[in-house]
Design a protein around this motif. Structure first.
Motif, PDB file in Angstrom:
ATOM      1  N   ILE A   1       0.835  -1.208   0.000  1.00  0.00           N
ATOM      2  CA  ILE A   1       0.000   0.000   0.000  1.00  0.00           C
ATOM      3  C   ILE A   1       0.864   1.249   0.000  1.00  0.00           C
ATOM      4  O   ILE A   1       0.578   2.230  -0.696  1.00  0.00           O
ATOM      5  CB  ILE A   1      -0.942  -0.009   1.228  1.00  0.00           C
ATOM      6  CG1 ILE A   1      -1.982  -1.115   1.085  1.00  0.00           C
ATOM      7  CG2 ILE A   1      -1.634   1.340   1.391  1.00  0.00           C
ATOM      8  CD1 ILE A   1      -2.820  -1.339   2.328  1.00  0.00           C
TER       9      ILE A   1
ATOM     10  N   GLU B   1      -0.730   2.153  -4.103  1.00  0.00           N
ATOM     11  CA  GLU B   1      -2.069   1.676  -3.758  1.00  0.00           C
ATOM     12  C   GLU B   1      -2.732   0.982  -4.945  1.00  0.00           C
ATOM     13  O   GLU B   1      -3.430  -0.021  -4.773  1.00  0.00           O
ATOM     14  CB  GLU B   1      -2.936   2.842  -3.277  1.00  0.00           C
ATOM     15  CG  GLU B   1      -2.545   3.380  -1.919  1.00  0.00           C
ATOM     16  CD  GLU B   1      -3.573   4.337  -1.355  1.00  0.00           C
ATOM     17  OE1 GLU B   1      -4.662   4.482  -1.972  1.00  0.00           O
ATOM     18  OE2 GLU B   1      -3.305   4.944  -0.300  1.00  0.00           O
ATOM     19  N   ILE B   2      -2.501   1.511  -6.135  1.00  0.00           N
ATOM     20  CA  ILE B   2      -3.121   0.919  -7.328  1.00  0.00           C
ATOM     21  C   ILE B   2      -2.569  -0.480  -7.571  1.00  0.00           C
ATOM     22  O   ILE B   2      -3.319  -1.425  -7.841  1.00  0.00           O
ATOM     23  CB  ILE B   2      -2.883   1.824  -8.561  1.00  0.00           C
ATOM     24  CG1 ILE B   2      -3.606   3.163  -8.368  1.00  0.00           C
ATOM     25  CG2 ILE B   2      -3.366   1.134  -9.833  1.00  0.00           C
ATOM     26  CD1 ILE B   2      -3.343   4.168  -9.460  1.00  0.00           C
TER      27      ILE B   2
ATOM     28  N   ALA C   1      -1.148  -2.443  -5.348  1.00  0.00           N
ATOM     29  CA  ALA C   1      -1.582  -3.313  -4.257  1.00  0.00           C
ATOM     30  C   ALA C   1      -3.019  -3.780  -4.479  1.00  0.00           C
ATOM     31  O   ALA C   1      -3.342  -4.960  -4.286  1.00  0.00           O
ATOM     32  CB  ALA C   1      -1.473  -2.570  -2.921  1.00  0.00           C
ATOM     33  N   GLN C   2      -3.876  -2.873  -4.899  1.00  0.00           N
ATOM     34  CA  GLN C   2      -5.276  -3.228  -5.138  1.00  0.00           C
ATOM     35  C   GLN C   2      -5.407  -4.216  -6.286  1.00  0.00           C
ATOM     36  O   GLN C   2      -6.227  -5.138  -6.237  1.00  0.00           O
ATOM     37  CB  GLN C   2      -6.077  -1.965  -5.434  1.00  0.00           C
ATOM     38  CG  GLN C   2      -7.580  -2.133  -5.297  1.00  0.00           C
ATOM     39  CD  GLN C   2      -8.304  -0.803  -5.332  1.00  0.00           C
ATOM     40  OE1 GLN C   2      -7.767   0.187  -5.831  1.00  0.00           O
ATOM     41  NE2 GLN C   2      -9.505  -0.761  -4.787  1.00  0.00           N
ATOM     42  N   SER C   3      -4.561  -4.051  -7.297  1.00  0.00           N
ATOM     43  CA  SER C   3      -4.613  -4.977  -8.436  1.00  0.00           C
ATOM     44  C   SER C   3      -4.147  -6.375  -8.058  1.00  0.00           C
ATOM     45  O   SER C   3      -4.493  -7.357  -8.720  1.00  0.00           O
ATOM     46  CB  SER C   3      -3.745  -4.437  -9.583  1.00  0.00           C
ATOM     47  OG  SER C   3      -2.360  -4.476  -9.232  1.00  0.00           O
TER      48      SER C   3
ATOM     49  N   VAL D   1      -5.184  -6.746  -2.644  1.00  0.00           N
ATOM     50  CA  VAL D   1      -5.120  -6.183  -1.300  1.00  0.00           C
ATOM     51  C   VAL D   1      -6.324  -5.273  -1.085  1.00  0.00           C
ATOM     52  O   VAL D   1      -6.540  -4.330  -1.862  1.00  0.00           O
ATOM     53  CB  VAL D   1      -3.813  -5.390  -1.086  1.00  0.00           C
ATOM     54  CG1 VAL D   1      -3.811  -4.707   0.275  1.00  0.00           C
ATOM     55  CG2 VAL D   1      -2.607  -6.310  -1.223  1.00  0.00           C
ATOM     56  N   ASN D   2      -7.107  -5.550  -0.056  1.00  0.00           N
ATOM     57  CA  ASN D   2      -8.252  -4.699   0.291  1.00  0.00           C
ATOM     58  C   ASN D   2      -7.733  -3.468   1.020  1.00  0.00           C
ATOM     59  O   ASN D   2      -7.356  -3.541   2.185  1.00  0.00           O
ATOM     60  CB  ASN D   2      -9.241  -5.473   1.159  1.00  0.00           C
ATOM     61  CG  ASN D   2     -10.534  -4.722   1.381  1.00  0.00           C
ATOM     62  OD1 ASN D   2     -10.535  -3.544   1.723  1.00  0.00           O
ATOM     63  ND2 ASN D   2     -11.648  -5.409   1.179  1.00  0.00           N
ATOM     64  N   LEU D   3      -7.725  -2.325   0.343  1.00  0.00           N
ATOM     65  CA  LEU D   3      -7.095  -1.130   0.897  1.00  0.00           C
ATOM     66  C   LEU D   3      -7.756  -0.686   2.199  1.00  0.00           C
ATOM     67  O   LEU D   3      -7.071  -0.355   3.172  1.00  0.00           O
ATOM     68  CB  LEU D   3      -7.150   0.012  -0.132  1.00  0.00           C
ATOM     69  CG  LEU D   3      -6.425  -0.217  -1.453  1.00  0.00           C
ATOM     70  CD1 LEU D   3      -6.507   1.037  -2.309  1.00  0.00           C
ATOM     71  CD2 LEU D   3      -4.976  -0.598  -1.225  1.00  0.00           C
TER      72      LEU D   3
ATOM     73  N   TYR E   1      -6.925  -3.157   5.233  1.00  0.00           N
ATOM     74  CA  TYR E   1      -5.528  -3.143   5.678  1.00  0.00           C
ATOM     75  C   TYR E   1      -5.117  -1.774   6.223  1.00  0.00           C
ATOM     76  O   TYR E   1      -4.286  -1.691   7.133  1.00  0.00           O
ATOM     77  CB  TYR E   1      -4.603  -3.580   4.539  1.00  0.00           C
ATOM     78  CG  TYR E   1      -4.546  -5.077   4.388  1.00  0.00           C
ATOM     79  CD1 TYR E   1      -3.805  -5.854   5.265  1.00  0.00           C
ATOM     80  CD2 TYR E   1      -5.266  -5.727   3.389  1.00  0.00           C
ATOM     81  CE1 TYR E   1      -3.762  -7.232   5.155  1.00  0.00           C
ATOM     82  CE2 TYR E   1      -5.224  -7.112   3.269  1.00  0.00           C
ATOM     83  CZ  TYR E   1      -4.480  -7.855   4.152  1.00  0.00           C
ATOM     84  OH  TYR E   1      -4.444  -9.229   4.042  1.00  0.00           O
ATOM     85  N   LYS E   2      -5.688  -0.707   5.707  1.00  0.00           N
ATOM     86  CA  LYS E   2      -5.401   0.610   6.281  1.00  0.00           C
ATOM     87  C   LYS E   2      -5.955   0.710   7.694  1.00  0.00           C
ATOM     88  O   LYS E   2      -5.293   1.200   8.615  1.00  0.00           O
ATOM     89  CB  LYS E   2      -5.996   1.711   5.397  1.00  0.00           C
ATOM     90  CG  LYS E   2      -5.202   2.000   4.136  1.00  0.00           C
ATOM     91  CD  LYS E   2      -5.840   3.153   3.362  1.00  0.00           C
ATOM     92  CE  LYS E   2      -5.020   3.511   2.137  1.00  0.00           C
ATOM     93  NZ  LYS E   2      -5.617   4.647   1.397  1.00  0.00           N
TER      94      LYS E   2
END
Length: 274
Positions: free
Chosen positions: A201, A205-206, A208-210, A213-215, A218-219
């Protein structure tokens, strides 16, 4: 500077990077164990305070250094940990039980606060966490039943296995113990899939999301874990101070923690301590 060429997966998940780390950290721990024999009580108290700030710095490092989320309000979590611990001790909860409760409460508060705040990013996130610090300070003033308000809250004298924490050497060893435990816990979190998600992340972020990873989750988890470490530091800080007042947990303390991890090096746990 040593550059490590990794040829096995085990090298990537080891607690220490190489033999040099194991040697120097072992030497450092041995030196710290003998510290009460070498310096007087005043300096021992100052080193105890350094250990407390280092634990809080580890928490903030996980959030800002490894997940890339700026925070200017971490003094709020120190306050939550300190007041919760003092409140529990005042109502007869022993130290051994109070510490886990403080960690759980700080974790849950971090998660609850993190879910709405972490919809923001960059400068807006920093402003939101700054607002959190001011809001927490006013809550500490107004919630007199829990915090004592402006008149403050005395932290009860506590004993562990019959040994008083007012003894500077005992309190120093307690802070050192929790610092070592916190460091190992942080290292294990960061080398787990959760820690790798945090770093992903931070880096992109892009990307990681691809990778799935559920942003949001995890945030919020990073905020909660960071709050748990900082809450633990707050509980120890309560004993160091001895008497809690709302104006202790202000923006200047938050900036101190932020400077601590910036000067030590973003993304460096051992830099936090140094």
């Amino acid at each position: 500077m040593r550059f490590i060429f990794k040829t096995k997966y085990d090298q990537d998940v080891n607690v220490t990077r190489h033999g040099g780390d194991r040697f120097w950290y072992s030497l450092l721990i041995i030196g710290m164990l003998f510290m009460p024999l070498l310096i007087d009580d005043f300096y021992l108290g100052e080193i105890s305070y350094i250990c407390i700030l280092a634990i809080a710095g580890i928490g903030l490092m996980i959030l800002s250094g490894y997940t890339g989320l700026a925070s200017l309000g971490h003094a709020a979590f120190l306050g939550i940990g300190a007041y919760t611990h003092a409140f529990l001790l005042t109502h007869g909860i022993p130290f051994i039980l109070s510490i886990p409760i403080v960690i759980i409460v700080s974790f849950l508060v971090g998660a609850i606060i993190g879910i709405p705040i972490l919809r923001l990013s960059g400068m807006y996130l920093a402003i939101a966490t700054l607002a959190l610090c001011f809001i927490a300070e006013h809550v500490f003033i107004r919630w007199e039943h829990f915090t004592g308000g402006n008149r403050g809250l005395a932290v009860p004298y506590e004993e562990i296995f019959g040994i008083s924490l007012t003894n500077s050497a005992v309190f120093y060893y307690l802070c050192l113990f929790f610092l070592i435990i916190s460091m190992f816990a942080a290292i294990n979190i960061l080398r787990s899939p959760t820690g790798r998600a945090f770093v992903a992340i931070r880096d992109s972020e892009i990307a990681a999301q691809s990778l799935g990873v559920n942003l949001g989750i995890y945030k919020a988890l990073s905020f909660a874990i960071s709050g748990a470490f900082t809450g633990l530091a707050g509980a120890l800080l309560a004993h160091y101070i001895g008497y809690l007042a709302p104006d202790i947990f202000n923006i200047f303390l938050s900036l101190t923690l932020l400077l601590l991890i910036v000067v030590g090096g973003m993304g460096s746990l051992h830099g936090t301590i140094f």
